[in-house]
Design a protein around this motif. Sequence first.
Motif, short mmCIF file in Angstrom:
data_model
loop_
_atom_site.label_atom_id
_atom_site.label_comp_id
_atom_site.label_asym_id
_atom_site.label_seq_id
_atom_site.Cartn_x
_atom_site.Cartn_y
_atom_site.Cartn_z
N LEU A 128 3.98 5.42 -5.67
CA LEU A 128 3.90 5.33 -7.13
C LEU A 128 2.83 6.29 -7.66
O LEU A 128 3.06 7.00 -8.66
CB LEU A 128 3.59 3.90 -7.57
CG LEU A 128 3.63 3.61 -9.07
CD1 LEU A 128 4.96 4.00 -9.67
CD2 LEU A 128 3.33 2.15 -9.34
N ASP A 129 1.69 6.36 -7.00
CA ASP A 129 0.64 7.30 -7.40
C ASP A 129 1.13 8.74 -7.31
O ASP A 129 0.88 9.56 -8.20
CB ASP A 129 -0.61 7.13 -6.54
CG ASP A 129 -1.39 5.87 -6.88
OD1 ASP A 129 -1.19 5.32 -7.99
OD2 ASP A 129 -2.21 5.42 -6.04
N ALA A 130 1.86 9.05 -6.23
CA ALA A 130 2.41 10.40 -6.07
C ALA A 130 3.42 10.70 -7.17
O ALA A 130 3.46 11.81 -7.71
CB ALA A 130 3.06 10.54 -4.69
N LEU A 131 4.24 9.72 -7.51
CA LEU A 131 5.23 9.89 -8.57
C LEU A 131 4.55 10.11 -9.93
O LEU A 131 4.96 10.98 -10.70
CB LEU A 131 6.15 8.67 -8.63
CG LEU A 131 7.30 8.72 -9.62
CD1 LEU A 131 8.23 9.90 -9.31
CD2 LEU A 131 8.08 7.41 -9.59
N ILE A 132 3.51 9.36 -10.19
CA ILE A 132 2.75 9.52 -11.44
C ILE A 132 2.11 10.91 -11.50
O ILE A 132 2.15 11.59 -12.53
CB ILE A 132 1.69 8.40 -11.60
CG1 ILE A 132 2.38 7.07 -11.87
CG2 ILE A 132 0.71 8.74 -12.72
CD1 ILE A 132 1.47 5.86 -11.77
N ASP A 133 1.54 11.36 -10.38
CA ASP A 133 0.94 12.70 -10.32
C ASP A 133 2.00 13.77 -10.59
O ASP A 133 1.76 14.72 -11.34
CB ASP A 133 0.29 12.95 -8.97
CG ASP A 133 -1.00 12.17 -8.79
OD1 ASP A 133 -1.56 11.68 -9.79
OD2 ASP A 133 -1.45 12.05 -7.62
N LYS A 145 0.84 -1.21 0.00
CA LYS A 145 0.00 0.00 0.00
C LYS A 145 0.87 1.25 0.00
O LYS A 145 0.58 2.22 -0.71
CB LYS A 145 -0.94 0.00 1.21
CG LYS A 145 -2.10 -0.95 1.08
CD LYS A 145 -3.01 -0.90 2.28
CE LYS A 145 -4.14 -1.92 2.13
NZ LYS A 145 -5.01 -1.96 3.29
N ASP A 146 1.94 1.23 0.79
CA ASP A 146 2.87 2.36 0.84
C ASP A 146 3.52 2.57 -0.53
O ASP A 146 3.63 3.70 -1.01
CB ASP A 146 3.93 2.10 1.92
CG ASP A 146 4.83 3.29 2.13
OD1 ASP A 146 4.31 4.43 2.22
OD2 ASP A 146 6.07 3.09 2.22
N LEU A 147 3.92 1.46 -1.14
CA LEU A 147 4.54 1.54 -2.47
C LEU A 147 3.54 2.07 -3.50
O LEU A 147 3.90 2.90 -4.35
CB LEU A 147 5.06 0.17 -2.88
CG LEU A 147 5.87 0.07 -4.15
CD1 LEU A 147 7.10 0.99 -4.07
CD2 LEU A 147 6.31 -1.36 -4.42
N GLU A 148 2.29 1.63 -3.42
CA GLU A 148 1.25 2.12 -4.33
C GLU A 148 1.06 3.63 -4.18
O GLU A 148 0.93 4.36 -5.16
CB GLU A 148 -0.08 1.41 -4.08
CG GLU A 148 -0.16 0.03 -4.66
CD GLU A 148 -1.52 -0.63 -4.38
OE1 GLU A 148 -2.49 0.09 -4.04
OE2 GLU A 148 -1.60 -1.87 -4.50
N GLN A 149 1.03 4.09 -2.92
CA GLN A 149 0.86 5.52 -2.67
C GLN A 149 2.03 6.32 -3.23
O GLN A 149 1.85 7.37 -3.84
CB GLN A 149 0.71 5.79 -1.16
CG GLN A 149 -0.62 5.32 -0.61
CD GLN A 149 -0.70 5.47 0.91
OE1 GLN A 149 0.31 5.67 1.58
NE2 GLN A 149 -1.91 5.37 1.44
#
Length: 75
Positions: free
Chosen positions: A19-24, A13-17
């Motif tokens: 990754l989402d922040a990086l994509i944003d 979940k931490d990695l997903e968050q």
Amino acid sequence: MSNAENDTSSELKDLEQKLDALIDKYNSVKNENSSLKVRQDSLVKEKAKLLEKTTIARTRVEAMITRLKSMEHGS
């Protein structure tokens, strides 16, 4: 659910968050870059117009100076 599974799930979940922040952030920088390119193109065109106007003004001033000098010598 065991403690190891809980830790793995939490890490995912931490990695997903992250990754989402990086994509944003990537999308934000991509949009900013696109805007800057448009602005740069606009400024390049504006500069070309200003250089053209400067050249025209210089030519006119030089012509006036030449006329004034010829009037000065003619009188």
